[in-house]
Design a protein around this motif. Structure first.
Motif, short mmCIF file in Angstrom:
data_model
loop_
_atom_site.label_atom_id
_atom_site.label_comp_id
_atom_site.label_asym_id
_atom_site.label_seq_id
_atom_site.Cartn_x
_atom_site.Cartn_y
_atom_site.Cartn_z
N ALA A 20 0.83 -1.21 0.00
CA ALA A 20 0.00 0.00 0.00
C ALA A 20 0.86 1.26 0.00
CB ALA A 20 -0.94 -0.01 1.20
N ILE A 21 1.92 1.25 0.80
CA ILE A 21 2.79 2.43 0.85
C ILE A 21 3.45 2.67 -0.50
CG2 ILE A 21 4.94 3.32 1.87
CD1 ILE A 21 4.07 1.97 4.49
N SER A 22 3.87 1.61 -1.16
CA SER A 22 4.49 1.78 -2.48
C SER A 22 3.48 2.28 -3.51
CB SER A 22 5.12 0.46 -2.95
OG SER A 22 4.12 -0.52 -3.20
N ARG A 23 2.22 1.81 -3.41
CA ARG A 23 1.19 2.23 -4.36
C ARG A 23 0.79 3.70 -4.17
NH1 ARG A 23 0.03 1.29 -8.82
NH2 ARG A 23 -2.15 0.67 -8.92
N LEU A 24 1.02 4.23 -2.96
CA LEU A 24 0.70 5.64 -2.72
C LEU A 24 1.54 6.58 -3.58
CD1 LEU A 24 0.16 5.86 1.16
CD2 LEU A 24 -1.56 6.11 -0.65
N GLN A 25 2.60 6.06 -4.14
CA GLN A 25 3.41 6.88 -5.05
C GLN A 25 2.70 7.09 -6.38
OE1 GLN A 25 7.30 5.08 -5.36
NE2 GLN A 25 7.51 4.86 -3.14
N GLU A 26 1.71 6.24 -6.67
CA GLU A 26 1.00 6.30 -7.95
C GLU A 26 -0.49 6.59 -7.80
OE1 GLU A 26 1.76 2.51 -9.62
OE2 GLU A 26 3.93 2.66 -9.38
N LEU A 27 -1.05 6.25 -6.65
CA LEU A 27 -2.49 6.41 -6.44
C LEU A 27 -2.76 7.27 -5.22
CD1 LEU A 27 -3.79 2.72 -6.89
CD2 LEU A 27 -4.08 4.59 -8.51
N PRO A 28 -3.90 7.98 -5.22
CA PRO A 28 -4.32 8.64 -3.98
C PRO A 28 -4.91 7.59 -3.04
CG PRO A 28 -5.99 8.92 -5.67
CD PRO A 28 -4.83 8.22 -6.33
N MET B 296 -12.15 11.64 1.90
CA MET B 296 -10.71 11.50 2.14
C MET B 296 -9.91 12.46 1.29
SD MET B 296 -9.95 7.42 2.62
CE MET B 296 -10.55 6.99 0.99
N ASN B 297 -10.37 12.71 0.09
CA ASN B 297 -9.61 13.52 -0.86
C ASN B 297 -10.13 14.95 -0.99
OD1 ASN B 297 -7.61 11.49 -2.15
ND2 ASN B 297 -9.55 10.39 -2.21
N ALA B 298 -11.10 15.32 -0.15
CA ALA B 298 -11.67 16.67 -0.20
C ALA B 298 -10.70 17.67 0.41
CB ALA B 298 -12.99 16.71 0.53
N ASP B 299 -10.68 18.85 -0.17
CA ASP B 299 -9.86 19.94 0.37
C ASP B 299 -10.72 20.71 1.37
OD1 ASP B 299 -7.99 21.85 0.86
OD2 ASP B 299 -8.23 22.91 -1.05
N ASP C 257 -9.19 19.31 10.83
CA ASP C 257 -7.86 18.93 11.28
C ASP C 257 -7.56 17.49 10.82
OD1 ASP C 257 -6.05 17.50 13.42
OD2 ASP C 257 -5.66 19.64 13.65
N PRO C 258 -6.36 17.24 10.27
CA PRO C 258 -6.07 15.91 9.71
C PRO C 258 -6.13 14.77 10.72
CG PRO C 258 -4.10 17.29 9.74
CD PRO C 258 -5.25 18.18 10.03
N TRP D 225 -3.06 7.26 5.91
CA TRP D 225 -3.56 8.64 5.93
C TRP D 225 -2.49 9.59 6.47
CZ3 TRP D 225 -7.13 11.92 4.27
CH2 TRP D 225 -7.34 13.11 4.96
N MET D 226 -1.79 9.17 7.53
CA MET D 226 -0.74 10.01 8.11
C MET D 226 0.36 10.31 7.09
SD MET D 226 -1.31 10.47 11.51
CE MET D 226 -2.16 9.71 12.89
N ILE D 227 0.69 9.31 6.28
CA ILE D 227 1.73 9.49 5.26
C ILE D 227 1.23 10.42 4.16
CG2 ILE D 227 3.08 8.31 3.48
CD1 ILE D 227 3.21 5.90 5.37
N VAL D 228 0.00 10.20 3.70
CA VAL D 228 -0.58 11.05 2.65
C VAL D 228 -0.64 12.51 3.10
CG1 VAL D 228 -2.72 11.56 1.42
CG2 VAL D 228 -1.89 9.22 1.51
N GLN D 229 -0.97 12.72 4.37
CA GLN D 229 -1.10 14.08 4.89
C GLN D 229 0.26 14.69 5.28
OE1 GLN D 229 -4.06 16.01 5.11
NE2 GLN D 229 -4.58 14.37 3.69
N GLN D 230 1.32 13.92 5.04
CA GLN D 230 2.69 14.36 5.33
C GLN D 230 2.90 14.66 6.82
OE1 GLN D 230 3.41 17.62 2.58
NE2 GLN D 230 3.72 16.21 0.86
N LEU D 231 2.10 14.00 7.64
CA LEU D 231 2.34 14.07 9.08
C LEU D 231 3.54 13.19 9.44
CD1 LEU D 231 -1.34 13.82 10.36
CD2 LEU D 231 0.09 15.87 10.30
#
Length: 388
Positions: free
Chosen positions: A122-130, A195-198, A202-203, A235-241
């Motif tokens: 999953a972590i590797s796929r986050l490089q290509e997918l949201p 999940m993908n809404a702007d 708070d994250p 989610w924490m990784i996607v949000q750059q936390l």
């Protein structure tokens, strides 16, 4: 079936399904964010501030240690074990670190091994997918491959009703019945958008809401709990936390398992999102603090043992290679270690003997052949909260 009374429809409502003797009620969750919106009082503000501070500290510490990849590899194994234990998997940390794991793998161990593979995938796929439903489905395939539940449509959202209840139970005595198929699909589509809404949520609050909603929707026939807990880290990784997966809260959920399930139920039946968020933030605080302490303890252990080796006379190359190896494989056999390091058996045997003499390693068998050795101090730190 005794259905839990819905006292608030803030989180959703029970819907009558079928009729007559076949009838039952399924819960249809309301889209996120909840209405009215999460009320952030002084207590939650304090918890949010503390959680962000500790997550930031953890992220900073993880960047500074030279062997972060080794730490992450070990921590992912621990999280995989704890997350699987919540589901009833009967495996220990020593089972997962067994150097004979390929020969001795049973279904319990396989569950944990697959969780590790799924997280890495999953972590590797986050490089290509949201963070999206496609990612969940692909990760689910890896999670369920060759283990219990592999017959339950891996990689596909369910096409039939599922429920949560006692083993061997049915819809009549279920503790909770998630939405039927069509509302489930809509709910997952809504969750993907959320999940993908702007937005300005708070994250960390959003992480708690996402986890709750995924567990409530229960989109797969099996593996929902493990994917749902994995989702927190992703989610924490996607949000750059966090830059790497060093925060896991399964051990907090395991230790507070009854409250964990009660809090989820209270959201569904009473709309108590705020109480759930406070519980979730406490889990983040506790887990981040524990991870910081563990990183510091293992880093200090590495420095101390490195210095002890450095103080020896003569060549130390093999000893340093062995130390690095046991930090990723803290239970070893000499023959397999020699093969992995590309060294002669006697060379590794002498190095192990020296580390035993330094009390860095300890023999954990009494056999003359196939003797097993452990990096006991390292294991003691990691075994925390993993006992059955």
């Amino acid at each position: 079936m005794e259905v839990v009374e819905i006292k608030s429809e803030r989180a959703g409502k029970n819907i009558n399904v079928l009729s007559g003797e076949m009838s039952y009620k399924a819960f249809e969750p309301a889209p996120l964010p909840p209405l009215p919106h999460i009320k952030i009082d002084d207590e939650m503000t304090f918890l949010l501030s503390k959680a962000h501070r500790l997550v930031g500290r953890l992220d900073g510490i993880s960047e500074q240690i030279p062997n972060i990849d080794l730490f992450v590899a070990m921590y992912v194994r621990k999280e995989a074990l704890l997350s699987s234990q919540i589901e009833g998997t009967q495996a220990t940390l020593d089972d997962i670190l067994d150097p004979d794991i390929e020969e001795n793998t049973n279904l319990d161990v396989a569950d944990v091994v697959n969780y590790i593979k799924a997280m890495q995938f999953a972590i590797s796929r986050l490089q290509e997918l949201p963070l999206c439903n496609r990612l969940f489905k692909e990760t689910h395939v890896v999670l369920m491959e060759g283990v219990r539940g592999q017959e339950k449509s891996p990689g596909e959202f369910r096409r039939s009703q599922n429920w949560i209840g006692p083993q061997g139970g049915n819809l009549k005595n279920a503790v909770f019945v998630p939405p039927t198929v069509e509302p489930m699909e809509k709910a997952m589509s809504d969750l993907e958008k959320f999940m993908n809404a702007d937005d300005e949520i708070d994250p960390l609050i959003k992480a708690g809401l996402i986890h709750y909603q995924f567990e409530t929707i229960h989109p797969f026939l099996d593996g929902n709990g493990r994917i749902g807990r994995m989702l927190i880290t992703l989610w924490m990784i996607v949000q750059q936390l966090l830059k790497c997966p060093v925060l896991y809260i399964s051990y907090f959920f395991k230790r507070n398992r009854i409250e964990y399930y009660d809090r989820l139920t209270d959201v569904r039946t009473k709309g108590h999102f705020e109480e759930w968020i406070r519980f979730f933030l406490n889990a983040v605080v506790d887990s981040a603090s524990d991870a910081c302490n563990t990183i510091n303890e293992l880093t200090n252990l590495h420095k101390v043992n490195y210095a002890r080796i450095e103080a020896l006379r003569g060549r130390k190359d093999t000893l340093f290679r062995l130390l690095n190896y046991i930090e990723n494989n803290p239970i070893i056999y000499i023959a397999k270690t020699a093969q992995a390091l590309g060294l002669q058996y006697n060379t590794v045997a002498k190095a192990v003997e020296k580390l035993v003499g330094l009390e860095i390693m300890k023999e954990t068998t009494s056999f003359k052949r196939n003797r097993r050795f452990s990096y006991t101090q390292y294991l003691d730190y990691l075994r925390k909260d993993t006992q059955l």
